[in-house]
Design an enzyme around this catalytic site. Structure first.
Site, short mmCIF file in Angstrom:
data_model
loop_
_atom_site.label_atom_id
_atom_site.label_comp_id
_atom_site.label_asym_id
_atom_site.label_seq_id
_atom_site.Cartn_x
_atom_site.Cartn_y
_atom_site.Cartn_z
N LYS A 62 13.90 30.24 4.65
CA LYS A 62 14.64 31.16 4.29
C LYS A 62 15.94 31.12 5.24
O LYS A 62 16.97 31.50 5.00
CB LYS A 62 14.15 32.36 3.92
CG LYS A 62 13.35 32.48 2.88
CD LYS A 62 13.98 32.92 1.57
CE LYS A 62 13.21 33.31 0.42
NZ LYS A 62 11.59 33.05 0.29
N SER A 315 6.56 25.89 2.60
CA SER A 315 7.53 26.74 2.89
C SER A 315 7.59 27.62 3.96
O SER A 315 8.71 28.40 4.49
CB SER A 315 7.84 27.32 1.58
OG SER A 315 6.80 27.77 0.91
C1 LIG Z 1 11.00 32.85 -0.76
C2 LIG Z 1 9.95 31.79 -0.68
C3 LIG Z 1 9.61 30.94 -1.40
C4 LIG Z 1 10.13 30.69 -3.07
O1 LIG Z 1 11.63 30.39 -2.68
P1 LIG Z 1 12.55 30.88 -4.03
O2 LIG Z 1 13.92 30.40 -3.70
O3 LIG Z 1 12.51 32.19 -4.20
O4 LIG Z 1 11.93 30.01 -5.16
C5 LIG Z 1 8.39 29.96 -1.15
N1 LIG Z 1 7.80 29.99 -0.16
C6 LIG Z 1 8.03 30.98 0.78
C7 LIG Z 1 7.29 30.96 2.22
C8 LIG Z 1 9.04 31.89 0.59
O5 LIG Z 1 9.46 32.84 1.62
#
Ligand SMILES: *Cc1c(COP(=O)(O)O)cnc(C)c1O
Length: 339
Positions: A62, A315
């Site tokens: 993010k 992510s």
């Molecule tokens: C926010 C987030 C997502 C999803 O991202 P979007 O842009 O809302 O689809 C996936 N994994 C993690 C760890 C996140 O913080």
């Protein structure tokens, strides 16, 4: 590049991010983020790669989007301060960027956001507002505060600069492994998937981009099925970062995901936990629930893997330690841990 080339709807009136915007975002944020490793794994059959955003600063991808947006703030906007709504990781990224830029940040969150994520945000000096028991209730609170206090709203996903920032992950994948044929992307509001798909499909139109969501909060999947953004009721999930709706007034990420995503997979809580255990026991990687969804989909047999390279976006890693340890001890694919 023709900005309208990739999208079928409304492209004339809306300024959808394009490859050039993602490249510009990369230039803005480059000095402040990690170009994260793309590594092979021998724990799964096929030519599988992990994109380790678990190693991104703040513990999740993010920061890319938050910095992409916040490095464009004017002097006047900086004075007003920023406000956001978050399931945790975006709030942490905004707070980190605000501290770096010397500006004030306020983060609205629902009661579902885990304590470890709140604490990290507080530790970065941001003001925290807890409102309601869903991401959507927290969003309404943030909207009210924007109007009341004249702060600048930094959206969690539905914003061209945020999407362009997340898209820098796609540029890095193409740089490191242009042969990549399929990318598995955790999917909630769709900023991550929109950005990555926009970057990669601009560079390599045939690439497959598959979204993975939790069945507990499948807002994007349901919206695409319905042909428009719809509200869903949100249930607690081990993939807490995938909670929340996509916004009934969604302007960017819905259309981009609809037009660029090849398929979407929904996973049960048990499947996601099995993915987390696989990453920890087989690969030595700590991933939060959302980040484990690509691997979870693979081991659940829900993805066709071919000979060509497949990249999983891991992510983030921001999970409460005690919670993580409990899941590792539960029986499952790697059962008998307690015996
Ligand atoms: C926010 C987030 C997502 C999803 O991202 P979007 O842009 O809302 O689809 C996936 N994994 C993690 C760890 C996140 O913080």
């Amino acid at each position: 590049m023709n900005k309208d080339a990739l999208f079928s709807s409304d492209s004339v009136i809306r300024d959808f991010p394009a490859l050039s915007d993602i490249r510009a975002a990369q230039e803005r944020i480059d000095a402040y983020i990690n170009h994260t490793p793309l590594v092979t794994t021998d724990s799964l059959p096929g030519d599988i790669f992990y994109k380790l955003e678990t190693w991104q600063k703040t513990g999740a991808f993010k920061l890319r989007g938050a910095l992409s947006r916040m490095l464009k703030l004017s002097g006047e906007e900086k004075k007003r301060g920023v406000i956001t709504v978050s399931t945790g990781n975006h709030g942490r990224a905004v707070s980190y960027a605000a501290q770096m830029l010397g500006i004030k940040a306020t983060v609205c969150m629902s009661g579902l956001v885990p304590e470890n994520k709140r604490a990290a945000i507080a530790g970065l000096g941001a003001d925290i507002v807890i409102a309601g028991n869903s991401q959507d209730e927290a969003a309404i609170k943030a909207e009210n505060l924007v109007a009341e206090k004249n702060m600048v709203f930094v959206p969690p996903f539905d914003d061209p600069d945020i999407i362009a920032g997340q898209g820098t992950i796609g540029l890095e994948i193409y740089e490191d492994l242009p042969e990549t044929a399929t990318v598995l992307v955790p999917l909630s509001g769709g900023g991550l998937l929109s950005g990555i798909a926009c970057a990669l499909k601009s560079l390599k139109p045939g690439i497959r981009v598959i979204g993975i969501s939790t069945a507990q909060s499948p807002a994007m999947a349901k919206s695409i099925e319905s042909g428009r953004p719809v509200e869903i009721s949100e249930h607690e999930s081990i993939a807490d970062s995938l909670g929340g709706g996509i916004g009934l007034d969604n302007r960017y990420s819905f259309a981009m995901v609809r037009d660029l995503m090849d398929d979407v997979i929904l996973l049960s809580e048990e499947e996601i936990k099995a993915g987390m255990r696989h990453l920890f026991f087989e690969d030595g990687i700590v991933a939060e629930g959302a980040a484990a969804t690509p691997v979870a989909a693979l081991i659940a047999g829900k993805i066709k893997t071919g000979a060509a390279p497949l990249a999983c976006i891991l992510s983030g890693r921001n999970i409460d330690r005690q919670h993580f340890l409990r899941i590792m001890r539960e029986s499952g694919r790697h059962g008998n841990q307690e015996e």
